[in-house]
Write a protein that holds these residues in place. Structure first.
Motif, PDB file in Angstrom:
ATOM      1  N   UNK A  69       0.836  -1.205   0.000  1.00 42.07           N
ATOM      2  CA  UNK A  69       0.000   0.000   0.000  1.00 42.07           C
ATOM      3  C   UNK A  69       0.867   1.250   0.000  1.00 42.07           C
ATOM      4  N   UNK A  70       1.955   1.225   0.741  1.00 44.48           N
ATOM      5  CA  UNK A  70       2.859   2.369   0.790  1.00 44.48           C
ATOM      6  C   UNK A  70       3.504   2.613  -0.565  1.00 44.48           C
ATOM      7  N   UNK A  71       3.953   1.556  -1.201  1.00 49.58           N
ATOM      8  CA  UNK A  71       4.583   1.694  -2.523  1.00 49.58           C
ATOM      9  C   UNK A  71       3.568   2.204  -3.539  1.00 49.58           C
ATOM     10  N   UNK A  72       2.362   1.697  -3.482  1.00 48.57           N
ATOM     11  CA  UNK A  72       1.318   2.137  -4.416  1.00 48.57           C
ATOM     12  C   UNK A  72       1.029   3.620  -4.231  1.00 48.57           C
ATOM     13  N   UNK A  73       0.983   4.096  -2.990  1.00 46.75           N
ATOM     14  CA  UNK A  73       0.724   5.512  -2.720  1.00 46.75           C
ATOM     15  C   UNK A  73       1.837   6.373  -3.308  1.00 46.75           C
ATOM     16  N   UNK A  74       3.084   5.971  -3.101  1.00 44.21           N
ATOM     17  CA  UNK A  74       4.205   6.743  -3.639  1.00 44.21           C
ATOM     18  C   UNK A  74       4.227   6.727  -5.161  1.00 44.21           C
ATOM     19  N   UNK A  75       3.873   5.611  -5.760  1.00 49.25           N
ATOM     20  CA  UNK A  75       3.846   5.544  -7.222  1.00 49.25           C
ATOM     21  C   UNK A  75       2.784   6.482  -7.794  1.00 49.25           C
ATOM     22  N   UNK A  81       2.758  13.947  -9.826  1.00 50.99           N
ATOM     23  CA  UNK A  81       3.778  15.001  -9.823  1.00 50.99           C
ATOM     24  C   UNK A  81       4.441  15.156 -11.185  1.00 50.99           C
ATOM     25  N   UNK A  82       4.752  14.043 -11.832  1.00 51.96           N
ATOM     26  CA  UNK A  82       5.341  14.114 -13.166  1.00 51.96           C
ATOM     27  C   UNK A  82       4.377  14.731 -14.166  1.00 51.96           C
ATOM     28  N   UNK A  86       5.258  18.163 -16.163  1.00 55.31           N
ATOM     29  CA  UNK A  86       5.318  18.251 -17.623  1.00 55.31           C
ATOM     30  C   UNK A  86       4.272  19.221 -18.163  1.00 55.31           C
ATOM     31  N   UNK A  87       3.104  19.271 -17.536  1.00 52.96           N
ATOM     32  CA  UNK A  87       2.090  20.243 -17.967  1.00 52.96           C
ATOM     33  C   UNK A  87       2.604  21.665 -17.747  1.00 52.96           C
ATOM     34  N   UNK A  88       3.241  21.932 -16.610  1.00 49.72           N
ATOM     35  CA  UNK A  88       3.804  23.251 -16.347  1.00 49.72           C
ATOM     36  C   UNK A  88       4.922  23.589 -17.317  1.00 49.72           C
ATOM     37  N   UNK A  89       5.761  22.619 -17.624  1.00 51.54           N
ATOM     38  CA  UNK A  89       6.833  22.832 -18.592  1.00 51.54           C
ATOM     39  C   UNK A  89       6.262  23.136 -19.973  1.00 51.54           C
ATOM     40  N   UNK A  90       5.228  22.417 -20.373  1.00 48.46           N
ATOM     41  CA  UNK A  90       4.589  22.675 -21.659  1.00 48.46           C
ATOM     42  C   UNK A  90       4.020  24.082 -21.712  1.00 48.46           C
ATOM     43  N   UNK A  91       3.345  24.502 -20.660  1.00 44.85           N
ATOM     44  CA  UNK A  91       2.770  25.858 -20.639  1.00 44.85           C
ATOM     45  C   UNK A  91       3.865  26.922 -20.675  1.00 44.85           C
TER      46      UNK A  91
END
Length: 130
Positions: A69-75, A81-82, A86-91
């Motif tokens: 469950x911990x690994x799934x939350x971090x993933x 976040x990615x 990437x959306x911010x970089x595109x803008x």
């Protein structure tokens, strides 16, 4: 019979020691079996306390589910976040490529004209001494 059948048959015939034809030998054979069996039981009894119980297995299973469950939350957090990054970089990149639109109050700039001097033909350049 063939040689193969004879060899197979001789493997399954009992010899004099296995039949216990002599009373002393039968007793020693039984004593050896009892001794081997008691050694095996002793070794099994020594191993038994180290084996996992149902409680041990359920603890490990709970720890694995907790870690999963911990690994799934971090993933999931990393993927979100990615995506936002990437959306911010595109803008940011797309807004940097936009040109400023002229407004009514700003005067229009005159076009820039570049005049390239005429060049001599290749033959004339070769004929002229340098």
């Amino acid at each position: 019979m063939t040689a193969m059948h004879t060899a197979a048959r001789s493997r399954f015939t009992l010899n004099e020691a296995d039949t216990g034809s002599t009373p002393g030998h039968a007793h020693s054979h039984a004593a050896n079996l009892w001794h081997n069996t008691s050694e095996r039981i002793t070794s099994i009894e020594a191993i038994l306390p180290t084996l996992a119980t149902k409680a041990d297995i359920s603890e490990v299973r709970a720890d694995i589910h907790k870690a999963d469950a911990s690994i799934r939350t971090w993933m999931i957090a990393t993927v979100i976040g990615l995506f936002l990054g990437f959306a911010g970089l595109f803008l940011a990149v797309s807004s940097s490529f936009k040109t400023a639109l002229p407004t009514a109050s700003s005067p229009a700039m005159a076009p820039l004209i570049i005049q390239v001097p005429a060049y001599a033909s290749l033959e004339q350049a070769q004929k002229s001494p340098h």
